[in-house]
Design an enzyme around this catalytic site. Sequence first.
Site, mmCIF file in Angstrom:
data_model
loop_
_atom_site.group_PDB
_atom_site.id
_atom_site.type_symbol
_atom_site.label_atom_id
_atom_site.label_comp_id
_atom_site.label_asym_id
_atom_site.label_seq_id
_atom_site.Cartn_x
_atom_site.Cartn_y
_atom_site.Cartn_z
ATOM 1 N N MET A 21 0.850 -1.233 0.060
ATOM 2 C CA MET A 21 0.070 -0.048 -0.034
ATOM 3 C C MET A 21 0.884 1.273 -0.055
ATOM 4 O O MET A 21 0.481 2.427 0.410
ATOM 5 C CB MET A 21 -0.996 -0.108 1.175
ATOM 6 N N HIS A 25 9.085 1.067 2.803
ATOM 7 C CA HIS A 25 9.914 0.943 4.273
ATOM 8 C C HIS A 25 10.900 -0.395 4.045
ATOM 9 O O HIS A 25 10.599 -1.059 2.824
ATOM 10 C CB HIS A 25 9.101 1.059 5.752
ATOM 11 N N GLY A 27 10.700 -3.175 5.489
ATOM 12 C CA GLY A 27 10.006 -4.224 5.263
ATOM 13 C C GLY A 27 9.603 -4.502 3.880
ATOM 14 O O GLY A 27 9.964 -5.808 3.217
ATOM 15 N N HIS A 28 9.160 -3.412 3.196
ATOM 16 C CA HIS A 28 8.885 -3.900 1.828
ATOM 17 C C HIS A 28 10.048 -4.251 0.965
ATOM 18 O O HIS A 28 9.965 -5.180 0.115
ATOM 19 C CB HIS A 28 7.937 -2.344 1.340
ATOM 20 N N ASP A 141 2.191 -9.645 8.410
ATOM 21 C CA ASP A 141 0.494 -9.974 8.395
ATOM 22 C C ASP A 141 0.187 -11.204 8.270
ATOM 23 O O ASP A 141 -0.120 -11.767 7.244
ATOM 24 C CB ASP A 141 0.163 -9.032 7.345
ATOM 25 N N SER A 176 6.557 -0.460 10.194
ATOM 26 C CA SER A 176 5.362 -0.589 9.427
ATOM 27 C C SER A 176 4.958 1.197 8.998
ATOM 28 O O SER A 176 5.416 1.976 9.592
ATOM 29 C CB SER A 176 4.162 -0.952 10.682
ATOM 30 N N ARG A 178 2.463 2.548 9.184
ATOM 31 C CA ARG A 178 1.677 3.298 10.333
ATOM 32 C C ARG A 178 2.385 3.846 11.540
ATOM 33 O O ARG A 178 2.229 4.557 12.260
ATOM 34 C CB ARG A 178 0.754 2.405 10.939
HETATM 35 P P1 AMP Z 1 1.382 -3.073 3.404
HETATM 36 O O1 AMP Z 1 2.169 -2.092 2.473
HETATM 37 O O2 AMP Z 1 1.374 -2.739 4.886
HETATM 38 O O3 AMP Z 1 0.126 -3.660 3.053
HETATM 39 O O4 AMP Z 1 2.491 -4.274 3.378
HETATM 40 C C1 AMP Z 1 2.577 -5.037 2.140
HETATM 41 C C2 AMP Z 1 3.642 -6.350 2.240
HETATM 42 O O5 AMP Z 1 4.613 -5.748 2.879
HETATM 43 C C3 AMP Z 1 2.898 -7.136 3.024
HETATM 44 O O6 AMP Z 1 2.966 -8.667 2.773
HETATM 45 C C4 AMP Z 1 3.260 -6.985 4.607
HETATM 46 O O7 AMP Z 1 3.167 -8.512 5.278
HETATM 47 C C5 AMP Z 1 4.574 -6.727 4.327
HETATM 48 N N1 AMP Z 1 5.343 -6.078 5.310
HETATM 49 C C6 AMP Z 1 4.920 -4.922 6.015
HETATM 50 N N2 AMP Z 1 5.830 -4.599 6.992
HETATM 51 C C7 AMP Z 1 6.708 -5.629 7.170
HETATM 52 C C8 AMP Z 1 7.683 -5.938 7.905
HETATM 53 N N3 AMP Z 1 8.218 -5.214 9.016
HETATM 54 N N4 AMP Z 1 8.525 -6.891 7.387
HETATM 55 C C9 AMP Z 1 8.368 -7.532 6.729
HETATM 56 N N5 AMP Z 1 7.201 -7.668 5.816
HETATM 57 C C10 AMP Z 1 6.388 -6.435 5.971
#
Ligand code: AMP
Length: 274
Positions: A21, A25, A27-28, A141, A176, A178
């Site tokens: 979304m 960061h 994580g992504h 998630d 995150s 957020r």
């Molecule tokens: P989001 O943009 O929050 O919907 O996350 C997109 C993808 O990145 C999803 O598969 C999440 O599980 C993954 N994601 C988000 N935060 C992290 C994190 N800290 N470590 C690993 N994967 C993450």
Amino acid sequence: MQTIAEKLRLNRQCIGVVMTMGALHEGHLSLVKLAQQTAGTVILTIFVNPSQFGLNEDLHQYPRPFEQDTALAKAAGVDFLFAPEAESIYPENYQTTVECSAVARGFEGERRPGHFKGVATIVTKLFNITKPHIAVFGEKDAQQLAVIRRLVEDLNMHINIIEAPIVREKNGLAVSSRNIYLSTQERDGAAILYKGIRHAEKRVAEQGHNLQEIAEEIEKMINATPGCRSDYVGFVDEATFEPVETAEAGIEYRLLLAMYSGTVRLIDNGKIRA
Ligand code: AMP
């Protein structure tokens, strides 16, 4: 995007997709790296999916630093960035949804009615648009990952789902989008989620088989942290996400945690082996 994806397939390219979304960061970016290790072409999608947000959630406040995201995607070596507008994904007269039952029912499913229907629908649509061979999702998630695994198996989607470990800040807080809502002090407080996971690992390793009791201990730890309020803490079966109260030796469970730091809702989880 579909035409490009089809051409890539005809050229025998292995396509990997990472769905986000935005507000990219570490994580992504770790997901992108994992996708690049397996696939020759990586498509990154950025879409703040309205249908997975509840009425009182942060859809309109959700961060959208698009230029920064584009630069990060480029620097990470992403081959294609697909960032559609909501109107082209859900045009007028849109009528079809995808819904998963039992695995999507508890925890996030219960707290956020309609959330996983929104997720399953957009993931299906983005699979159809990007035509990937592999897709990387984060363990962050965990329930979403379980829903997507069911979806892919149940609807015969020929896609290899790869899970990426949780990337954390130094203090243990899961990275995150957020987290930008949190002050430095709140970030420190929110690290209690990770402390809770470590507490569970220790208690279970010491033969603590009463998972219900351990979950209650963690809830107390969260509620005793200034500014923090527990939403749920519970252990589940890894595949079904059914709650488990008593641990059996040798089995791996997943501990799920959700809490509020002020008004910001945060989730985390960890694998716990009995
Ligand atoms: P989001 O943009 O929050 O919907 O996350 C997109 C993808 O990145 C999803 O598969 C999440 O599980 C993954 N994601 C988000 N935060 C992290 C994190 N800290 N470590 C690993 N994967 C993450």
